[in-house]
Design a protein around this motif. Structure first.
Motif, mmCIF file in Angstrom:
data_model
loop_
_atom_site.group_PDB
_atom_site.id
_atom_site.type_symbol
_atom_site.label_atom_id
_atom_site.label_comp_id
_atom_site.label_asym_id
_atom_site.label_seq_id
_atom_site.Cartn_x
_atom_site.Cartn_y
_atom_site.Cartn_z
ATOM 1 N N ASP A 168 0.911 -1.301 0.117
ATOM 2 C CA ASP A 168 -0.071 -0.034 -0.184
ATOM 3 C C ASP A 168 0.838 1.387 -0.079
ATOM 4 O OD1 ASP A 168 -2.399 -1.586 -0.012
ATOM 5 O OD2 ASP A 168 -2.419 -1.538 2.283
ATOM 6 N N ASP A 169 2.139 1.224 0.138
ATOM 7 C CA ASP A 169 2.965 2.241 0.221
ATOM 8 C C ASP A 169 3.423 2.708 -1.266
ATOM 9 O OD1 ASP A 169 4.918 4.197 0.769
ATOM 10 O OD2 ASP A 169 5.985 3.096 2.270
ATOM 11 N N ARG A 170 2.459 3.303 -1.863
ATOM 12 C CA ARG A 170 2.661 3.290 -3.563
ATOM 13 C C ARG A 170 3.389 4.586 -3.827
ATOM 14 N NH1 ARG A 170 -1.798 0.883 -5.633
ATOM 15 N NH2 ARG A 170 -0.782 0.866 -7.528
ATOM 16 N N ILE A 171 3.745 5.630 -2.710
ATOM 17 C CA ILE A 171 4.889 6.566 -2.982
ATOM 18 C C ILE A 171 5.856 6.150 -2.922
ATOM 19 C CG2 ILE A 171 5.769 8.636 -2.166
ATOM 20 C CD1 ILE A 171 2.915 9.592 -1.435
ATOM 21 N N ALA A 172 6.545 5.111 -1.986
ATOM 22 C CA ALA A 172 7.824 4.445 -1.623
ATOM 23 C C ALA A 172 8.020 3.490 -3.142
ATOM 24 C CB ALA A 172 7.661 3.736 -0.485
ATOM 25 N N HIS A 173 7.003 2.786 -3.271
ATOM 26 C CA HIS A 173 7.121 2.080 -4.675
ATOM 27 C C HIS A 173 7.599 2.867 -5.842
ATOM 28 C CE1 HIS A 173 6.650 -2.030 -3.521
ATOM 29 N NE2 HIS A 173 5.496 -1.648 -2.433
ATOM 30 N N ALA A 174 6.722 4.008 -5.927
ATOM 31 C CA ALA A 174 7.071 4.741 -7.177
ATOM 32 C C ALA A 174 8.379 5.677 -7.126
ATOM 33 C CB ALA A 174 5.833 5.860 -7.375
ATOM 34 N N THR A 175 8.734 5.894 -6.067
ATOM 35 C CA THR A 175 10.272 6.665 -5.828
ATOM 36 C C THR A 175 11.244 5.617 -6.098
ATOM 37 O OG1 THR A 175 9.184 8.024 -4.091
ATOM 38 C CG2 THR A 175 11.596 7.799 -4.094
ATOM 39 N N VAL A 176 11.298 4.377 -5.717
ATOM 40 C CA VAL A 176 12.041 3.285 -5.920
ATOM 41 C C VAL A 176 12.195 3.198 -7.497
ATOM 42 C CG1 VAL A 176 12.911 1.061 -5.704
ATOM 43 C CG2 VAL A 176 12.304 2.157 -3.894
ATOM 44 N N ASP A 177 11.204 3.296 -8.190
ATOM 45 C CA ASP A 177 10.617 3.032 -9.824
ATOM 46 C C ASP A 177 11.653 4.186 -10.340
ATOM 47 O OD1 ASP A 177 9.654 0.579 -9.812
ATOM 48 O OD2 ASP A 177 7.748 1.413 -9.633
ATOM 49 N N ALA A 178 11.383 5.380 -9.923
ATOM 50 C CA ALA A 178 11.928 6.594 -10.348
ATOM 51 C C ALA A 178 13.605 6.640 -10.214
ATOM 52 C CB ALA A 178 11.653 7.813 -9.778
ATOM 53 N N ILE A 179 14.084 6.009 -9.049
ATOM 54 C CA ILE A 179 15.419 5.866 -9.088
ATOM 55 C C ILE A 179 15.877 5.044 -10.064
ATOM 56 C CG2 ILE A 179 17.413 5.218 -7.451
ATOM 57 C CD1 ILE A 179 15.598 5.837 -5.241
ATOM 58 N N CYS A 180 15.357 3.761 -10.087
ATOM 59 C CA CYS A 180 15.937 2.763 -11.104
ATOM 60 C C CYS A 180 15.568 3.293 -12.595
ATOM 61 C CB CYS A 180 14.857 1.438 -10.871
ATOM 62 S SG CYS A 180 15.335 0.634 -9.186
ATOM 63 N N ALA A 181 14.685 4.168 -12.683
ATOM 64 C CA ALA A 181 14.621 4.499 -14.125
ATOM 65 C C ALA A 181 15.829 5.702 -14.527
ATOM 66 C CB ALA A 181 13.086 5.394 -14.300
ATOM 67 N N ILE A 182 16.386 6.354 -13.640
ATOM 68 C CA ILE A 182 17.551 7.181 -13.656
ATOM 69 C C ILE A 182 18.544 6.445 -14.006
ATOM 70 C CG2 ILE A 182 18.931 9.024 -12.486
ATOM 71 C CD1 ILE A 182 16.415 9.987 -10.949
ATOM 72 N N CYS A 183 18.761 5.184 -13.278
ATOM 73 C CA CYS A 183 19.707 4.440 -13.586
ATOM 74 C C CYS A 183 19.876 3.790 -14.898
ATOM 75 C CB CYS A 183 19.996 3.260 -12.362
ATOM 76 S SG CYS A 183 20.087 4.005 -10.651
ATOM 77 N N ALA A 184 18.802 3.181 -15.319
ATOM 78 C CA ALA A 184 18.455 2.597 -16.809
ATOM 79 C C ALA A 184 18.983 3.727 -17.649
ATOM 80 C CB ALA A 184 17.012 2.169 -16.737
ATOM 81 N N ILE A 185 18.386 4.690 -17.545
ATOM 82 C CA ILE A 185 18.494 5.805 -18.426
ATOM 83 C C ILE A 185 20.081 6.039 -18.718
ATOM 84 C CG2 ILE A 185 18.293 8.443 -19.079
ATOM 85 C CD1 ILE A 185 15.760 8.301 -17.920
ATOM 86 N N ALA A 186 20.718 5.944 -17.687
ATOM 87 C CA ALA A 186 22.397 6.265 -17.444
ATOM 88 C C ALA A 186 22.958 5.051 -18.442
ATOM 89 C CB ALA A 186 22.940 6.469 -16.196
ATOM 90 N N LEU A 187 22.370 4.009 -18.152
ATOM 91 C CA LEU A 187 22.951 2.946 -18.771
ATOM 92 C C LEU A 187 22.434 2.586 -20.413
ATOM 93 C CD1 LEU A 187 22.481 0.401 -15.829
ATOM 94 C CD2 LEU A 187 24.717 1.215 -16.763
ATOM 95 N N ALA A 188 21.491 3.576 -20.521
ATOM 96 C CA ALA A 188 20.963 3.597 -22.135
ATOM 97 C C ALA A 188 20.146 2.264 -22.123
ATOM 98 C CB ALA A 188 21.975 3.549 -23.241
ATOM 99 N N GLU A 189 19.591 1.770 -21.203
ATOM 100 C CA GLU A 189 18.545 0.571 -21.244
ATOM 101 C C GLU A 189 17.067 1.289 -21.151
ATOM 102 O OE1 GLU A 189 19.453 -2.302 -18.143
ATOM 103 O OE2 GLU A 189 21.420 -2.509 -18.828
ATOM 104 N N PHE A 190 16.683 1.692 -22.324
ATOM 105 C CA PHE A 190 15.466 2.545 -22.451
ATOM 106 C C PHE A 190 14.262 2.029 -22.343
ATOM 107 C CE2 PHE A 190 18.633 5.155 -25.063
ATOM 108 C CZ PHE A 190 19.130 5.966 -23.903
ATOM 109 N N ASP A 191 14.134 0.783 -22.671
ATOM 110 C CA ASP A 191 12.917 -0.007 -22.492
ATOM 111 C C ASP A 191 12.655 -0.309 -21.151
ATOM 112 O OD1 ASP A 191 12.486 -0.349 -25.223
ATOM 113 O OD2 ASP A 191 13.343 -2.138 -25.339
#
Length: 221
Positions: A168-191
């Motif tokens: 139920d902690d949707r903001i925490a889950h979403a924040t973790v997703d946002a951090i991972c998205a930044i990391c994936a962008i840095a690795l050029a793993e765009f999908d």
């Protein structure tokens, strides 16, 4: 909410202290509870502190969302909330240090972020499970903003960490997703970055967190 003239109010408070001072803390806590039920966190915390109950004031902040308050209420609100505490009190309580660290991330005050996070780590043996989770998220944000971590290792660690979060902690889950998205962008793993971003948007929408939705949409863009 009724307000007497300030001089008359001072007179009444002095009378209360002189004739029934033992009730003062009880009255402040009753006011704190009423204010919390009616959606005024800052005044509820102020009344708990006037009752001399710092522990209760911190519990109110924790129940209201702790670091998530920056997402839901904004930087100025959280800044005013933390101003209610003395510097000594802030430095002694891990939950407040985590909130201060996230606030300073948003302000770009990097040296104080590191100081706060290091101070939390010094309390590790006594940290509650909730404060530990909050610390992991805010520290991950800090290192990601500074472009410090090994991106692939960071994503793997956070993917495993996300399984420990309350569903139920949707903001925490979403924040973790946002951090991972930044990391994936840095690795050029765009999908992968797109998947993290869309999952984050869905979680932020589920919690009606407009600021969080904007962050995740920025990463998606």
């Amino acid at each position: 909410w009724f307000r007497f003239h300030s001089l008359f109010g001072d007179f009444l408070r002095e009378r209360l202290v002189l004739h029934d001072g033992a009730r003062l803390a009880t009255l402040h806590l009753r006011a704190s509870n009423w204010l919390m039920r009616n959606g005024d966190l800052i005044e509820a915390v102020r009344q708990a502190l006037r009752a001399g109950d710092t522990a209760q004031a911190i519990i109110l902040i924790e129940r209201a969302g702790s670091w998530r308050l920056i997402m839901t209420h904004g930087i100025h609100f959280v800044g005013n909330l933390l101003k209610l505490f003395t510097r000594e009190t802030l430095d002694q309580h891990p939950l407040l240090l985590v909130v201060q660290a996230y606030l300073d991330i948003k302000r770009g005050e990097w040296s104080n972020v590191r100081r706060c996070l290091d101070a939390v780590r010094s309390h590790t043996p006594t940290l509650s499970a909730n404060v530990k989770r909050c610390h992991v998220i805010v520290e991950a944000l800090f290192h990601t903003y500074l472009d410090e971590p090994d991106k692939r290792e960071q994503m793997a660690r956070l993917d495993a960490f996300a399984t420990e979060l309350d569903g139920d902690d949707r903001i925490a889950h979403a924040t973790v997703d946002a951090i991972c998205a930044i990391c994936a962008i840095a690795l050029a793993e765009f999908d992968r970055a797109e998947r993290y971003s869309r999952d984050g948007i869905d979680d932020m929408r589920a919690d009606n967190c407009v600021v969080g939705i904007t962050y995740c949409m920025f990463h998606l863009g």
